[in-house]
Write a protein that holds these residues in place. Structure first.
Motif, mmCIF file in Angstrom:
data_model
loop_
_atom_site.group_PDB
_atom_site.id
_atom_site.type_symbol
_atom_site.label_atom_id
_atom_site.label_comp_id
_atom_site.label_asym_id
_atom_site.label_seq_id
_atom_site.Cartn_x
_atom_site.Cartn_y
_atom_site.Cartn_z
ATOM 1 N N VAL A 26 0.835 -1.204 0.000
ATOM 2 C CA VAL A 26 0.000 0.000 0.000
ATOM 3 C C VAL A 26 0.870 1.255 0.000
ATOM 4 C CG1 VAL A 26 -1.665 1.336 1.370
ATOM 5 C CG2 VAL A 26 -2.034 -1.091 0.992
ATOM 6 N N VAL A 27 1.977 1.241 0.717
ATOM 7 C CA VAL A 27 2.881 2.397 0.711
ATOM 8 C C VAL A 27 3.472 2.595 -0.690
ATOM 9 C CG1 VAL A 27 5.101 3.240 1.583
ATOM 10 C CG2 VAL A 27 3.406 2.360 3.170
ATOM 11 N N GLY A 28 3.871 1.503 -1.331
ATOM 12 C CA GLY A 28 4.374 1.597 -2.698
ATOM 13 C C GLY A 28 3.301 2.083 -3.653
ATOM 14 N N ALA A 29 2.070 1.634 -3.454
ATOM 15 C CA ALA A 29 0.954 2.071 -4.303
ATOM 16 C C ALA A 29 0.663 3.548 -4.106
ATOM 17 C CB ALA A 29 -0.281 1.235 -3.998
ATOM 18 N N THR A 30 0.843 4.044 -2.897
ATOM 19 C CA THR A 30 0.669 5.466 -2.638
ATOM 20 C C THR A 30 1.667 6.270 -3.455
ATOM 21 O OG1 THR A 30 -0.102 4.983 -0.396
ATOM 22 C CG2 THR A 30 0.609 7.237 -0.831
ATOM 23 N N SER A 31 2.892 5.787 -3.523
ATOM 24 C CA SER A 31 3.916 6.446 -4.327
ATOM 25 C C SER A 31 3.532 6.449 -5.806
ATOM 26 C CB SER A 31 5.253 5.732 -4.130
ATOM 27 O OG SER A 31 6.203 6.203 -5.041
ATOM 28 N N VAL A 32 3.018 5.330 -6.295
ATOM 29 C CA VAL A 32 2.605 5.233 -7.698
ATOM 30 C C VAL A 32 1.461 6.200 -7.978
ATOM 31 C CG1 VAL A 32 1.529 3.714 -9.409
ATOM 32 C CG2 VAL A 32 3.420 2.882 -8.030
ATOM 33 N N SER A 33 0.497 6.284 -7.068
ATOM 34 C CA SER A 33 -0.649 7.167 -7.297
ATOM 35 C C SER A 33 -0.241 8.637 -7.269
ATOM 36 C CB SER A 33 -1.765 6.898 -6.286
ATOM 37 O OG SER A 33 -1.388 7.306 -4.999
ATOM 38 N N ARG A 34 0.739 8.979 -6.470
ATOM 39 C CA ARG A 34 1.196 10.368 -6.417
ATOM 40 C C ARG A 34 1.984 10.752 -7.657
ATOM 41 N NH1 ARG A 34 2.716 10.983 -0.047
ATOM 42 N NH2 ARG A 34 0.554 11.090 0.635
ATOM 43 N N ARG A 35 2.660 9.781 -8.275
ATOM 44 C CA ARG A 35 3.429 10.053 -9.495
ATOM 45 C C ARG A 35 2.581 9.916 -10.752
ATOM 46 N NH1 ARG A 35 7.635 6.125 -7.750
ATOM 47 N NH2 ARG A 35 6.516 4.884 -9.247
ATOM 48 N N ALA A 36 1.330 9.558 -10.640
ATOM 49 C CA ALA A 36 0.486 9.280 -11.806
ATOM 50 C C ALA A 36 0.286 10.512 -12.681
ATOM 51 C CB ALA A 36 -0.862 8.729 -11.359
ATOM 52 N N GLU A 60 -10.040 10.198 -10.539
ATOM 53 C CA GLU A 60 -11.131 11.116 -10.868
ATOM 54 C C GLU A 60 -12.462 10.638 -10.301
ATOM 55 O OE1 GLU A 60 -11.073 11.342 -15.104
ATOM 56 O OE2 GLU A 60 -9.206 12.520 -15.145
ATOM 57 N N ARG A 61 -12.624 9.315 -10.165
ATOM 58 C CA ARG A 61 -13.910 8.754 -9.738
ATOM 59 C C ARG A 61 -13.944 8.311 -8.286
ATOM 60 N NH1 ARG A 61 -13.142 4.920 -14.442
ATOM 61 N NH2 ARG A 61 -12.431 3.709 -12.710
ATOM 62 N N LYS A 62 -12.800 7.926 -7.729
ATOM 63 C CA LYS A 62 -12.772 7.291 -6.413
ATOM 64 C C LYS A 62 -11.858 8.050 -5.453
ATOM 65 C CE LYS A 62 -15.096 3.648 -7.811
ATOM 66 N NZ LYS A 62 -16.395 3.328 -7.315
ATOM 67 N N PRO A 63 -12.039 7.846 -4.151
ATOM 68 C CA PRO A 63 -11.146 8.459 -3.156
ATOM 69 C C PRO A 63 -9.711 7.905 -3.281
ATOM 70 C CG PRO A 63 -13.104 7.543 -2.096
ATOM 71 C CD PRO A 63 -13.140 7.125 -3.523
ATOM 72 N N ALA A 64 -8.746 8.719 -2.912
ATOM 73 C CA ALA A 64 -7.333 8.369 -3.086
ATOM 74 C C ALA A 64 -6.951 7.089 -2.339
ATOM 75 C CB ALA A 64 -6.452 9.527 -2.622
ATOM 76 N N ARG A 65 -7.449 6.882 -1.141
ATOM 77 C CA ARG A 65 -7.092 5.694 -0.359
ATOM 78 C C ARG A 65 -7.620 4.418 -1.014
ATOM 79 N NH1 ARG A 65 -2.801 5.146 1.409
ATOM 80 N NH2 ARG A 65 -2.116 6.520 2.998
ATOM 81 N N LEU A 66 -8.808 4.481 -1.566
ATOM 82 C CA LEU A 66 -9.365 3.328 -2.258
ATOM 83 C C LEU A 66 -8.530 3.003 -3.502
ATOM 84 C CD1 LEU A 66 -12.928 2.385 -2.442
ATOM 85 C CD2 LEU A 66 -11.789 2.482 -4.634
ATOM 86 N N VAL A 67 -8.074 4.046 -4.191
ATOM 87 C CA VAL A 67 -7.241 3.856 -5.377
ATOM 88 C C VAL A 67 -5.904 3.217 -4.998
ATOM 89 C CG1 VAL A 67 -6.018 5.061 -7.232
ATOM 90 C CG2 VAL A 67 -8.358 5.708 -6.656
ATOM 91 N N THR A 68 -5.320 3.639 -3.888
ATOM 92 C CA THR A 68 -4.029 3.056 -3.500
ATOM 93 C C THR A 68 -4.174 1.570 -3.172
ATOM 94 O OG1 THR A 68 -4.297 3.772 -1.206
ATOM 95 C CG2 THR A 68 -3.030 5.203 -2.650
ATOM 96 N N VAL A 69 -5.276 1.177 -2.570
ATOM 97 C CA VAL A 69 -5.492 -0.247 -2.282
ATOM 98 C C VAL A 69 -5.721 -1.017 -3.579
ATOM 99 C CG1 VAL A 69 -6.959 -1.915 -1.093
ATOM 100 C CG2 VAL A 69 -6.283 0.176 0.067
ATOM 101 N N ALA A 70 -6.416 -0.396 -4.534
ATOM 102 C CA ALA A 70 -6.610 -1.038 -5.834
ATOM 103 C C ALA A 70 -5.266 -1.228 -6.546
ATOM 104 C CB ALA A 70 -7.553 -0.207 -6.702
#
Length: 182
Positions: A121-131, A147-157
């Motif tokens: 999840v921490v790595g995914a947070t990094s990916v979402s911030r660099r998107a 654009e459609r979902k909250p940031a935390r839900l996206v990081t888990v996805a």
């Protein structure tokens, strides 16, 4: 709030007992820092010897620590029948509450290895911030999710997708190749 620096002649004196306590704490911090450096060297040496760990590190959002933790925790990925089963083992899939043919997906189950899940999840947070700067297919996918979902839900996805990708790389013995944007 600015931090005051103590200089000789400032008129501020630290009592001898406090100085002794601070010096003991500083010695402990130095000792811990040297122990951490030693562990990091051992981890890097193990990573250089492990093909699985090196392959896992090629996935966006997976660094040295996550790659070595996954490679060490999953010596035989063929134990899992599918990538979804692997992600479920990590606790990264939605809980299913299905009755009468109606599928209802709930929150992420959080069963399984919490340490690996946290690293992903921490790595995914990094990916979402660099998107925002990433024009690859993954970057476009992440931006559309954000654009459609909250940031935390996206990081888990993203963590779920990363876990599935990691399983595929471990089973096939391949290296990650990012798909070009369409």
């Amino acid at each position: 709030m600015p931090v005051a620096r103590l200089r000789e002649g400032d008129g501020l004196e630290i009592p001898a007992l406090a100085q002794a306590a601070l010096m003991a704490l500083a010695a402990q911090l130095d000792s811990l820092a040297s122990q951490i450096r030693g562990i990091e060297r051992q981890l890097m040496a193990w990573h250089r010897q492990s093909r699985d760990s090196q392959r896992l590190e090629t996935i966006p959002g997976v660094g040295l620590i996550t790659a070595t933790a996954l490679a060490a925790s999953v010596p035989d990925p063929s134990v899992f029948k599918s990538a979804r089963q692997f992600a479920a083992w990590l606790g990264l899939v939605p809980r299913q509450n299905s009755t009468g043919g109606k599928e209802r997906l709930g929150r992420v189950s959080k069963m399984g290895n919490g340490y690996l899940r946290r690293l992903l999840v921490v790595g995914a947070t990094s990916v979402s911030r660099r998107a925002g700067a990433d024009d690859s297919r993954t970057g476009l996918w992440v931006r559309s999710l954000l654009e459609r979902k909250p940031a935390r839900l996206v990081t888990v996805a993203i963590a779920n997708k990363t876990a599935r990708t990691a399983w595929a790389l471990l089973v096939r013995g391949a290296t990650y190749k990012a798909a070009p944007a369409a």
